[in-house]
Write an enzyme that holds these catalytic residues in place. Sequence first.
Site, mmCIF file in Angstrom:
data_model
loop_
_atom_site.group_PDB
_atom_site.id
_atom_site.type_symbol
_atom_site.label_atom_id
_atom_site.label_comp_id
_atom_site.label_asym_id
_atom_site.label_seq_id
_atom_site.Cartn_x
_atom_site.Cartn_y
_atom_site.Cartn_z
ATOM 1 N N CYS A 120 31.676 44.990 47.515
ATOM 2 C CA CYS A 120 32.002 44.672 49.281
ATOM 3 C C CYS A 120 32.783 45.174 49.701
ATOM 4 C CB CYS A 120 33.311 43.461 48.530
ATOM 5 S SG CYS A 120 34.012 41.595 49.571
ATOM 6 N N CYS A 122 35.592 44.429 51.226
ATOM 7 C CA CYS A 122 37.531 43.996 52.299
ATOM 8 C C CYS A 122 38.232 45.037 51.359
ATOM 9 C CB CYS A 122 37.303 42.944 51.178
ATOM 10 S SG CYS A 122 37.234 42.498 48.921
ATOM 11 N N LYS A 195 31.070 31.976 43.904
ATOM 12 C CA LYS A 195 32.390 32.197 43.547
ATOM 13 C C LYS A 195 33.485 32.109 45.163
ATOM 14 C CE LYS A 195 35.429 36.374 45.507
ATOM 15 N NZ LYS A 195 35.563 37.921 45.486
ATOM 16 N N ARG A 205 44.920 40.991 45.022
ATOM 17 C CA ARG A 205 44.679 41.401 46.314
ATOM 18 C C ARG A 205 45.849 42.650 46.856
ATOM 19 N NH1 ARG A 205 42.755 35.922 49.868
ATOM 20 N NH2 ARG A 205 40.624 36.146 48.019
ATOM 21 N N ARG A 217 39.083 33.444 53.670
ATOM 22 C CA ARG A 217 37.982 33.619 53.044
ATOM 23 C C ARG A 217 37.319 32.012 53.100
ATOM 24 N NH1 ARG A 217 39.403 39.109 52.498
ATOM 25 N NH2 ARG A 217 39.886 39.796 50.442
ATOM 26 N N GLU A 233 24.123 27.442 45.515
ATOM 27 C CA GLU A 233 23.976 29.044 45.609
ATOM 28 C C GLU A 233 23.643 29.688 44.026
ATOM 29 O OE1 GLU A 233 25.370 31.042 46.934
ATOM 30 O OE2 GLU A 233 27.077 30.327 48.552
ATOM 31 N N LYS A 248 33.556 32.761 39.054
ATOM 32 C CA LYS A 248 34.359 33.673 39.156
ATOM 33 C C LYS A 248 35.865 32.554 40.307
ATOM 34 C CE LYS A 248 36.732 37.147 41.637
ATOM 35 N NZ LYS A 248 36.495 38.251 42.713
ATOM 36 N N TYR A 313 40.698 41.414 32.577
ATOM 37 C CA TYR A 313 41.875 42.950 32.457
ATOM 38 C C TYR A 313 42.502 42.456 30.808
ATOM 39 C CZ TYR A 313 41.306 41.922 38.079
ATOM 40 O OH TYR A 313 40.557 42.101 38.490
HETATM 41 C C1 PBG Z 1 36.329 41.321 46.136
HETATM 42 C C2 PBG Z 1 36.832 41.227 45.302
HETATM 43 C C3 PBG Z 1 38.060 40.103 45.120
HETATM 44 C C4 PBG Z 1 37.676 39.882 43.833
HETATM 45 C C5 PBG Z 1 36.567 41.074 42.658
HETATM 46 N N1 PBG Z 1 36.181 41.458 44.042
HETATM 47 C C6 PBG Z 1 38.898 39.549 45.731
HETATM 48 C C7 PBG Z 1 38.124 38.703 46.597
HETATM 49 O O1 PBG Z 1 37.417 37.833 46.853
HETATM 50 O O2 PBG Z 1 39.637 38.404 47.799
HETATM 51 C C8 PBG Z 1 39.021 39.044 42.754
HETATM 52 C C9 PBG Z 1 39.641 39.370 41.343
HETATM 53 C C10 PBG Z 1 40.237 38.588 40.669
HETATM 54 O O3 PBG Z 1 40.815 38.317 41.813
HETATM 55 O O4 PBG Z 1 40.703 39.617 39.587
HETATM 56 N N2 PBG Z 1 35.865 40.813 47.245
HETATM 57 ZN ZN ZN Z 2 36.054 41.124 49.161
#
Ligand code: PBG
Ligand code: ZN
Length: 324
Positions: A120, A122, A195, A205, A217, A233, A248, A313
């Site tokens: 990704c 970000c 997602k 974040r 987002r 999707e 997710k 986690y």
């Molecule tokens: C990146 C990403 C995110 C998470 C996993 N990959 C954050 C988002 O999309 O803002 C979230 C994982 C978590 O909250 O444990 N795109």
């Molecule tokens: Zn991202």
Amino acid sequence: MLFPEYRARRLRRSDVMRRMVRETHLRVDDLIYPMFSAFGTNIKQEIPSMPGIYQQSIEHIVAEAKEVYELGIPAVILFGIPEEKDPMGKDAYSDSGIIQETIRAIKKEVPGLMVITDVCMCEYTDHGHCGVIKDGDVDNDETLKLLAAEALSHAQAGADIVAPSDMMDGRIAALRTILDENDFSHIPIMSYSVKYASAYYGPFRDAADSTPQFGDRRSYQMDPANRVEAFREAALDVDECADFLMVKPALAYLDILRDIKERFDLPLVAYNVSGEYSMVKAAAEKGWIDYDRVMMETLIGMKRAGADLIITYHAKDAAQLLKG
Ligand code: PBG
Ligand code: ZN
């Protein structure tokens, strides 16, 4: 089957009886542990909202990767905190990027551990969005090129599985094409297929330093109210040759996990996200819940709903309990 002839409690009378009729099992092989690799040396900074989870420089990541491997956990998923961020997220697809260096270090010291990489933008862009910005929004097709370069670069560094989390349209096909063209047809794609735009990502974040600097987002992640859209999707990802599907977050979306499991044949991953972890940790710290039991109940709930694998986690804590 009517009471009093039938008595359901007969099968619950002892631990051994309960073990014999147990329908769902959580195994250490089901777990994937997320790690945050930070540029620099000698960094091990706990994330305040995620007790026990750290931003760490590579030598600490490698040490923890060994621990994870010794617990029998099969895989980690890596997130990067680069030295510098810029509008194009260059570190994401640089051969000397934070993740590329981390992959090489882990594969050298712990070759038997599966390394999955989050693909990704970000974590690498200064604006914190998951792609390139054009006219105030993420430009889908331009972003695909960068994601493809990122995935290829991870594979070249030795990643075992790539996991795109950006939610751009067409990303699975873009990744499959570039991987196949470069002799990486053996590298599977674990798609973050379904997602949602979720507030449960808040603690992540902080951990990844990836909060969007403007807007949110919602123009690329899914609306939490939608179910049928999740099938579309997932179907797109199957058509584009994804090897794993994912839902997710997990906890507020167990119905979606069940639905996707019933409709599609690919291995299904649940992402037990940061906010879900933080809530359990916080309540346990206050003494309001029993951490071990709530954790295990949560994870078995995800398996019962249909998850084959769980990114969590809690992986190390759960593996320790499973070892007994
Ligand atoms: C990146 C990403 C995110 C998470 C996993 N990959 C954050 C988002 O999309 O803002 C979230 C994982 C978590 O909250 O444990 N795109
Ligand atoms: Zn991202």
